[in-house]
Design a protein around this motif. Structure first.
Motif, PDB file in Angstrom:
ATOM      1  N   MET A   1       0.830  -1.206   0.000  1.00 57.76           N
ATOM      2  CA  MET A   1       0.000   0.000   0.000  1.00 57.76           C
ATOM      3  C   MET A   1       0.863   1.255   0.000  1.00 57.76           C
ATOM      4  SD  MET A   1      -2.934  -1.470  -0.002  1.00 57.76           S
ATOM      5  CE  MET A   1      -3.910  -2.850   0.596  1.00 57.76           C
ATOM      6  N   GLN A   2       1.991   1.231  -0.695  1.00 57.64           N
ATOM      7  CA  GLN A   2       2.943   2.328  -0.634  1.00 57.64           C
ATOM      8  C   GLN A   2       2.364   3.662  -1.060  1.00 57.64           C
ATOM      9  OE1 GLN A   2       6.695   1.575  -2.530  1.00 57.64           O
ATOM     10  NE2 GLN A   2       7.371   0.172  -0.943  1.00 57.64           N
ATOM     11  N   ASN A   3       1.339   3.666  -1.875  1.00 52.74           N
ATOM     12  CA  ASN A   3       0.744   4.932  -2.308  1.00 52.74           C
ATOM     13  C   ASN A   3      -0.287   5.470  -1.324  1.00 52.74           C
ATOM     14  OD1 ASN A   3       2.281   5.171  -4.567  1.00 52.74           O
ATOM     15  ND2 ASN A   3       0.754   4.392  -5.986  1.00 52.74           N
ATOM     16  N   ALA A   4      -0.472   4.779  -0.206  1.00 50.14           N
ATOM     17  CA  ALA A   4      -1.414   5.261   0.814  1.00 50.14           C
ATOM     18  C   ALA A   4      -0.939   4.828   2.199  1.00 50.14           C
ATOM     19  CB  ALA A   4      -2.818   4.741   0.540  1.00 50.14           C
ATOM     20  N   LEU A   5       0.341   4.983   2.464  1.00 53.55           N
ATOM     21  CA  LEU A   5       0.907   4.497   3.727  1.00 53.55           C
ATOM     22  C   LEU A   5       0.278   5.151   4.953  1.00 53.55           C
ATOM     23  CD1 LEU A   5       4.733   4.136   3.016  1.00 53.55           C
ATOM     24  CD2 LEU A   5       3.070   2.322   3.430  1.00 53.55           C
ATOM     25  N   ASP A   6      -0.086   6.417   4.833  1.00 54.80           N
ATOM     26  CA  ASP A   6      -0.668   7.107   5.989  1.00 54.80           C
ATOM     27  C   ASP A   6      -1.998   6.500   6.420  1.00 54.80           C
ATOM     28  OD1 ASP A   6       1.463   8.796   5.998  1.00 54.80           O
ATOM     29  OD2 ASP A   6       0.440  10.463   5.025  1.00 54.80           O
ATOM     30  N   CYS A   7      -2.651   5.786   5.508  1.00 59.29           N
ATOM     31  CA  CYS A   7      -3.951   5.203   5.817  1.00 59.29           C
ATOM     32  C   CYS A   7      -3.879   3.688   5.983  1.00 59.29           C
ATOM     33  CB  CYS A   7      -4.946   5.539   4.703  1.00 59.29           C
ATOM     34  SG  CYS A   7      -5.212   7.311   4.474  1.00 59.29           S
ATOM     35  N   CYS A   8      -2.671   3.139   5.975  1.00 64.24           N
ATOM     36  CA  CYS A   8      -2.508   1.681   6.005  1.00 64.24           C
ATOM     37  C   CYS A   8      -2.422   1.146   7.429  1.00 64.24           C
ATOM     38  CB  CYS A   8      -1.255   1.292   5.222  1.00 64.24           C
ATOM     39  SG  CYS A   8      -0.916  -0.483   5.195  1.00 64.24           S
ATOM     40  N   GLN A   9      -3.141   0.080   7.690  1.00 65.67           N
ATOM     41  CA  GLN A   9      -3.029  -0.662   8.945  1.00 65.67           C
ATOM     42  C   GLN A   9      -2.565  -2.077   8.623  1.00 65.67           C
ATOM     43  OE1 GLN A   9      -6.147   0.024  12.092  1.00 65.67           O
ATOM     44  NE2 GLN A   9      -7.304   0.764  10.332  1.00 65.67           N
ATOM     45  N   SER A  10      -1.850  -2.697   9.566  1.00 58.82           N
ATOM     46  CA  SER A  10      -1.360  -4.057   9.365  1.00 58.82           C
ATOM     47  C   SER A  10      -1.931  -4.980  10.432  1.00 58.82           C
ATOM     48  CB  SER A  10       0.172  -4.094   9.423  1.00 58.82           C
ATOM     49  OG  SER A  10       0.722  -3.303   8.397  1.00 58.82           O
ATOM     50  N   PHE A  11      -2.290  -6.195  10.024  1.00 60.74           N
ATOM     51  CA  PHE A  11      -2.822  -7.203  10.933  1.00 60.74           C
ATOM     52  C   PHE A  11      -2.059  -8.507  10.720  1.00 60.74           C
ATOM     53  CE2 PHE A  11      -6.269  -4.261  10.053  1.00 60.74           C
ATOM     54  CZ  PHE A  11      -6.783  -3.995  11.319  1.00 60.74           C
TER      55      PHE A  11
END
Length: 246
Positions: A212-222
């Motif tokens: 999700m490099q083009n939206a890192l600020d909105c990325c969550q990881s599980f």
């Protein structure tokens, strides 16, 4: 327009900058724990200017700031004359970007013309996109994922399926996302109670760049079993499509 900056070493770096007549914006995301608190420099030849330091958030090291052009020029800094960027850790390790490519004025003018020609989205356009997505997912198989249970997850195994959304294309058609897709063979679209808000996720692992490099600020990881899932939200509104943190 954001310009991507590549570094000589450090594949887990997302670094972008843009500027206009009034402001310079910088954002960086780095997945190297030993660079916590590292200093970020804008460089022009042998001279360099301290922009700030990387700070740790829940998932990575992050730096995001904007600087008034008047402030930069008062310090003798001309964004158009920058040659490269550096990230220096407290231990003295330095990550150096490749030389910056000068912006072609003709390309800048063309981009501004295209932006001025683009029509504003309408409520009817937004509603049409929303309905298309909900209709399209009916043909997809459902998958139960061990997180974000407020969404119904639909399996997408065709990389060309973007539901005609530019926001999804902005994520899917990147080398980083492709690497994870090749390994997992699919990604997932989530639908929830809010008709205009969707979730998008893909399984990956720590050996690959964030898909999700083009939206890192909105990325969550599980983390789940042997996989790491990266998740972002996409909201469709009357004035456009936006990434959001779920």
């Amino acid at each position: 327009m954001w310009q991507n900056v590549s570094f000589e070493k450090g594949s887990e770096i997302l670094f972008e900058y843009k500027y206009d007549d009034e402001i310079l914006c910088i954002r960086c995301r780095l997945n190297q724990a030993d660079f916590d608190g590292a200093m970020v420099y804008a460089c022009y030849g042998s001279e360099k200017f301290l922009l700030g330091t990387l700070k740790k958030d829940e998932f990575a090291l992050r730096f995001e700031k904007s600087y008034p052009m008047s402030f930069l020029r008062s310090h003798g800094i001309k964004p158009e004359a920058l040659t490269h960027f550096e990230i220096q850790s407290h231990s003295g390790d330095v990550l150096t970007s490749f030389p910056l490519k000068p912006t072609d004025p003709a390309i800048e003018r063309a981009e501004k013309i295209l932006e001025s020609m683009s029509s504003s989205p309408s409520p009817e356009d937004a509603e049409a996109h929303i309905n298309l997505v909900h209709k399209s997912v009916q043909a997809l198989s459902k998958e139960k994922l061990p997180f974000a249970s407020e969404f119904i997850w639909h399996k997408v195994d065709d990389i060309k399926q973007t539901f005609s959304l530019s926001a999804i294309e902005h994520i899917v058609f990147t080398p980083a996302f492709m690497q994870s897709f090749i390994k997992s063979g699919c990604w997932f679209l989530g639908t929830g109670n809010a008709k205009n808000v969707f979730a998008m996720c893909i399984a990956t692992d720590s050996s690959l760049p964030n898909p999700m490099q083009n939206a890192l600020d909105c990325c969550q990881s599980f983390k789940a079993e042997n996989a790491l899932y990266c998740v972002i939200g996409i909201g469709l509104y009357d004035d456009g499509q936006y990434f959001c943190r779920l």
